[in-house]
Write a protein that holds these residues in place. Structure first.
Motif, PDB file in Angstrom:
ATOM      1  N   ILE A 153       0.841  -1.197   0.000  1.00 54.23           N
ATOM      2  CA  ILE A 153       0.000   0.000   0.000  1.00 54.23           C
ATOM      3  C   ILE A 153       0.877   1.248   0.000  1.00 54.23           C
ATOM      4  CG2 ILE A 153      -1.603   1.352   1.413  1.00 54.23           C
ATOM      5  CD1 ILE A 153      -2.892  -1.321   2.256  1.00 54.23           C
ATOM      6  N   GLY A 154       1.951   1.220   0.782  1.00 54.76           N
ATOM      7  CA  GLY A 154       2.872   2.348   0.795  1.00 54.76           C
ATOM      8  C   GLY A 154       3.491   2.609  -0.564  1.00 54.76           C
ATOM      9  N   GLN A 155       3.874   1.533  -1.249  1.00 54.20           N
ATOM     10  CA  GLN A 155       4.445   1.689  -2.593  1.00 54.20           C
ATOM     11  C   GLN A 155       3.418   2.284  -3.553  1.00 54.20           C
ATOM     12  OE1 GLN A 155       5.494  -2.412  -3.115  1.00 54.20           O
ATOM     13  NE2 GLN A 155       7.563  -2.166  -2.294  1.00 54.20           N
ATOM     14  N   ALA A 156       2.166   1.832  -3.408  1.00 53.63           N
ATOM     15  CA  ALA A 156       1.124   2.345  -4.299  1.00 53.63           C
ATOM     16  C   ALA A 156       0.793   3.808  -4.004  1.00 53.63           C
ATOM     17  CB  ALA A 156      -0.138   1.486  -4.166  1.00 53.63           C
ATOM     18  N   LYS A 157       0.981   4.235  -2.751  1.00 51.75           N
ATOM     19  CA  LYS A 157       0.678   5.618  -2.382  1.00 51.75           C
ATOM     20  C   LYS A 157       1.838   6.567  -2.672  1.00 51.75           C
ATOM     21  CE  LYS A 157      -0.320   4.977   1.959  1.00 51.75           C
ATOM     22  NZ  LYS A 157      -0.708   5.318   3.340  1.00 51.75           N
ATOM     23  N   ALA A 158       3.028   6.034  -2.985  1.00 54.52           N
ATOM     24  CA  ALA A 158       4.211   6.877  -3.137  1.00 54.52           C
ATOM     25  C   ALA A 158       4.004   7.965  -4.187  1.00 54.52           C
ATOM     26  CB  ALA A 158       5.428   6.020  -3.490  1.00 54.52           C
TER      27      ALA A 158
ATOM     28  N   HIS B 218       9.528   3.137   4.230  1.00 52.62           N
ATOM     29  CA  HIS B 218      10.346   2.216   3.442  1.00 52.62           C
ATOM     30  C   HIS B 218      11.216   2.965   2.438  1.00 52.62           C
ATOM     31  CE1 HIS B 218       6.979  -0.452   4.793  1.00 52.62           C
ATOM     32  NE2 HIS B 218       8.021  -1.219   5.075  1.00 52.62           N
ATOM     33  N   VAL B 219      12.408   2.398   2.209  1.00 46.30           N
ATOM     34  CA  VAL B 219      13.382   3.029   1.322  1.00 46.30           C
ATOM     35  C   VAL B 219      12.838   3.160  -0.092  1.00 46.30           C
ATOM     36  CG1 VAL B 219      15.656   2.749   0.263  1.00 46.30           C
ATOM     37  CG2 VAL B 219      15.359   2.303   2.706  1.00 46.30           C
ATOM     38  N   ASP B 220      12.129   2.112  -0.584  1.00 41.70           N
ATOM     39  CA  ASP B 220      11.652   2.179  -1.967  1.00 41.70           C
ATOM     40  C   ASP B 220      10.603   3.274  -2.148  1.00 41.70           C
ATOM     41  OD1 ASP B 220       9.813   0.838  -0.441  1.00 41.70           O
ATOM     42  OD2 ASP B 220       9.776  -0.982  -1.656  1.00 41.70           O
TER      43      ASP B 220
END
Length: 699
Positions: free
Chosen positions: A521-526, A549-551
């Motif tokens: 979810i964090g990656q999708a919200k970036a 998260h780093v990514d």
């Protein structure tokens, strides 16, 4: 409390050996009766050590009986219907224990499978089996002692060795030992007191004091004109002879300056400061500002650059293990632990090193200055106080110590008296709890608010996340059904057991779980979060962007670079010089509009009040961590209202977790600030998120 040699209630006298049977007898009936006794004692507020022993014994026997029945060992009456009936009876007992444990944090801890079993618990468990006509299994021999672990890598910096050679007869300072309280406990000697002391903070109500009485500030503000009144009060208390402080001011109220000047007022040099890695350089800068005549040295790596003659030694938690040896012999007269909630887990190595150092300093200095600094002393539950109180010397593992014990004796009350709890809380606070809120002492700091921005996760990423959440929910429902749970009436005890097992499996097995889902979810919200931060930077000025998260940080920085927005990166893997250079660039360079910060590495100790907008691209697991991040901007020196923009993935578990984080905010407010906000149970947000998923699916 049972006297020595007196049989505990709830365990009948065992029958003679020749009358005992090797069948299970009526052990479940005995467990049920004993559980009701425990429940009644808890309702009366009489959770004594004997009650806790009984509770633990019942919990162990309950676990063993359930495992035996599920394995098919039902004895003579081993029909399937009988087994099902017995399991239902055990579930009823488990529910009694669970609802009782909510009343007492120490009872809750006894339900964990890895809790150490005391000899008294083993003895009572054996008595209960005998009284039910069960021959206990022979006691297992204790395991052989483990081979001692290899000693940790310890170092002694060359300059420290030189200092020790130059002053080989550095004597301990015993001048303050005569002032320590020597009163021996009398009336309260047989009472279990740590539980009631912690409970006294849970019971605090609106208007109850949260801060020790402090002297007027005028003398110190005249001496240090830059000090605010609330800061000067603490320094004045140190000058008047107070030597232990839990400085729990809200983040942003200048705790570092107070600690440095308190050490100056107390003559507590040399001073040891144990701090997070990210703020080591800031501590040196603050020392240069407030105590410029004191030499400061920072311990890096093996300490090759340490100045053995410095007045202030700053070391971070991560390298404390290799330096704890020489630090304990250095002759410190004061010790400050910054972000003291880092030591809340007493079993962790860093906590043990901090406690060891404090004890060694106390053994050499009669009245050292000991200060624990944290704006968020309570993160999960009231038990977070224990390690901090022990560092300050107020308690040990089992009882209050010294002045605190003497103060409790002076109340002429016991935990059986209703008035004990407010009086006990006052006794602890008077030992040195200092808690001030921004709204009370820094009215010139503008308000802050948290605004949630829901975003729809479109495309394949959004569909994949929602599918993963449905898959996780189905797995939880299947486990609930296999465990015999009813869908007509949701069994909350079973729901929590299933959620706890899922959470435990999440840390040891691969596959979709709540942690991997939150990362996805964090990656999708970036992308949406970075776009919003860039818009804010263009329209409103500097922005602090937080991610876990780093990514997520990497993707945000790529977006900022493509859009031509200047940014500085503040991460945990940077050297102190690189990190400080990036902080300075964000603060001083008008072309650097955004600070991209790690939520864990940059969420404490930094002064970023040049920005009044904070974007939280990923959610923390605790309200305390979220508050710390926001207060990098909302602190002394801020001139604009601060807004924290939480980016929430709509229609996902992300929204549930945001709500759960907000419910955790009541803990410190109730225990420290005298608020009437409800204290939530100590379970982690991860567990509560899974409980919410399963309960909603069953409902």
């Amino acid at each position: 409390m049972a006297r020595p040699g007196q049989r505990r209630s709830g365990a009948r006298r065992p029958a003679p050996r020749n009358q005992r049977s090797r069948t299970r007898g009526d052990v479940i009936a005995l467990l049920a009766g004993t559980a009701r006794e425990i429940e009644a004692a808890a309702q009366r507020g009489r959770v004594t050590p004997a009650v806790r022993t009984k509770f633990h014994a019942v919990a162990l026997l309950l676990r063993e009986e359930r495992a035996r029945l599920r394995a098919g060992d039902a004895g003579k009456a081993g029909t399937e219907s009988h087994r099902t009936e017995q399991l239902k009876r055990l579930d009823g007992i488990a529910q009694i224990l669970a609802t009782t444990a909510v009343r007492d944090v120490e009872l809750m801890a006894l339900l964990a499978e890895d809790t150490v079993v005391a000899d008294s618990v083993r003895s009572l468990k054996r008595e209960m089996l005998l009284s039910a006509g069960i021959e206990p299994a022979p006691e297992e021999a204790p395991p052989p002692a483990e081979t001692p672990a290899a000693p940790e890598r310890r170092v002694v910096p060359q300059s420290v060795a030189t200092r020790q050679l130059a002053t080989p007869f550095l004597a301990p300072d015993y001048s303050g030992f005569a002032q320590r309280s020597t009163a021996r406990p009398r009336r309260l000697a047989s009472w279990e007191l740590l539980g009631p002391l912690l409970s006294s903070f849970e019971r605090a109500g609106s208007g109850d004091p949260a801060c020790m009485e402090l002297p007027p500030p005028e003398a110190m503000t005249a001496r240090y004109p830059k000090l605010m009144a609330h800061q000067a009060q603490l320094v004045a208390a140190a000058a008047a002879g107070h030597r232990t402080f839990l400085l729990a001011d809200e983040p942003g109220l200048g705790k570092t300056a107070q600690a440095l000047l308190a050490a100056e007022a107390a003559g507590a040099y040399p001073l040891l400061a144990v701090v997070p890695n990210v703020v080591k350089t800031n501590w040196a800068r603050e020392a240069g500002l407030w105590t410029p005549h004191r030499a400061v040295t920072i311990v890096q790596g093996n300490g090759d650059t340490v100045d053995g003659y410095a007045d202030i030694v700053v070391v971070n938690y991560e390298v404390l293990d290799r330096h704890v040896g020489w630090l304990g012999d250095f002759g410190f007269r004061g010790m400050v632990v910054d972000e003291a909630h880092f030591i809340k887990n007493k079993t962790s190595q860093r906590s043990q090193h901090v406690l060891e150092l404090a004890e060694r300093i106390r053994s050499r200095t009669g009245q050292p200055l000991l200060m624990a600094l944290t704006g968020t002393p309570l993160i999960n539950d009231i038990d977070d106080f224990r390690a901090i109180w022990q560092f300050l010397g107020w308690i040990d593992d089992t009882k209050p110590l010294g002045e605190l014990m003497h103060a409790l004796e002076e109340t002429d009350l016991t935990p059986a008296d209703p008035g004990f709890y407010p009086a006990a809380r006052r006794c602890v606070i008077d030992r040195g709890i200092v808690r001030r809120r921004k709204v009370d002492v820094a009215a010139d700091i503008p308000d802050r608010r948290i605004a949630d921005l829901p975003v729809e996760l479109d495309g394949s990423a959004g569909r994949s996340i929602r599918a993963a959440e449905r898959s996780l929910t189905r797995r939880l429902v299947e486990q609930y059904t296999l465990a015999g749970g009813s869908t007509d009436r949701v069994d909350q005890v079973l729901v929590r057991r299933i959620a706890r097992a899922e959470l435990k499996d999440s840390t040891t097995t691969s596959g979709e779980n709540v942690f991997s889902m939150m990362r996805r979810i964090g990656q999708a919200k970036a992308g949406p979060a970075a776009d919003y931060a860039a818009q804010l930077a263009r329209s409103a000025g500097k922005v602090v962007f937080f991610a876990k998260h780093v990514d997520v940080m990497d993707e945000a920085e790529e977006i900022f670079a493509k859009q031509g927005v200047g940014f500085a990166s503040i991460r945990g893997d940077q050297t102190p010089k690189t990190r400080q250079r990036n902080i300075d660039a964000f603060v001083n360079d008008p072309d650097v509009a955004i600070a991209v910060c790690s939520l864990t590495a940059a969420g404490v100790g930094l002064n970023l009040q040049v920005a009044s907008n904070v974007v939280l691209a990923e959610l923390s697991w605790t309200d305390a961590e979220q508050t710390q991040a926001i207060d990098r901007s909302h602190r002394i020196g801020q001139t604009e209202p601060v807004t924290a923009w939480r980016i929430i993935a709509a229609q996902t578990v992300d929204a549930r977790i945001a709500e759960l984080i907000d419910t955790k905010a009541g803990l410190a407010a109730r225990a420290l600030d005298g608020s009437d906000s409800e204290i939530v149970p100590s379970a982690d947000v991860q567990l509560e998120a899974l409980v919410a998923l399963l309960t909603e699916a069953l409902g």
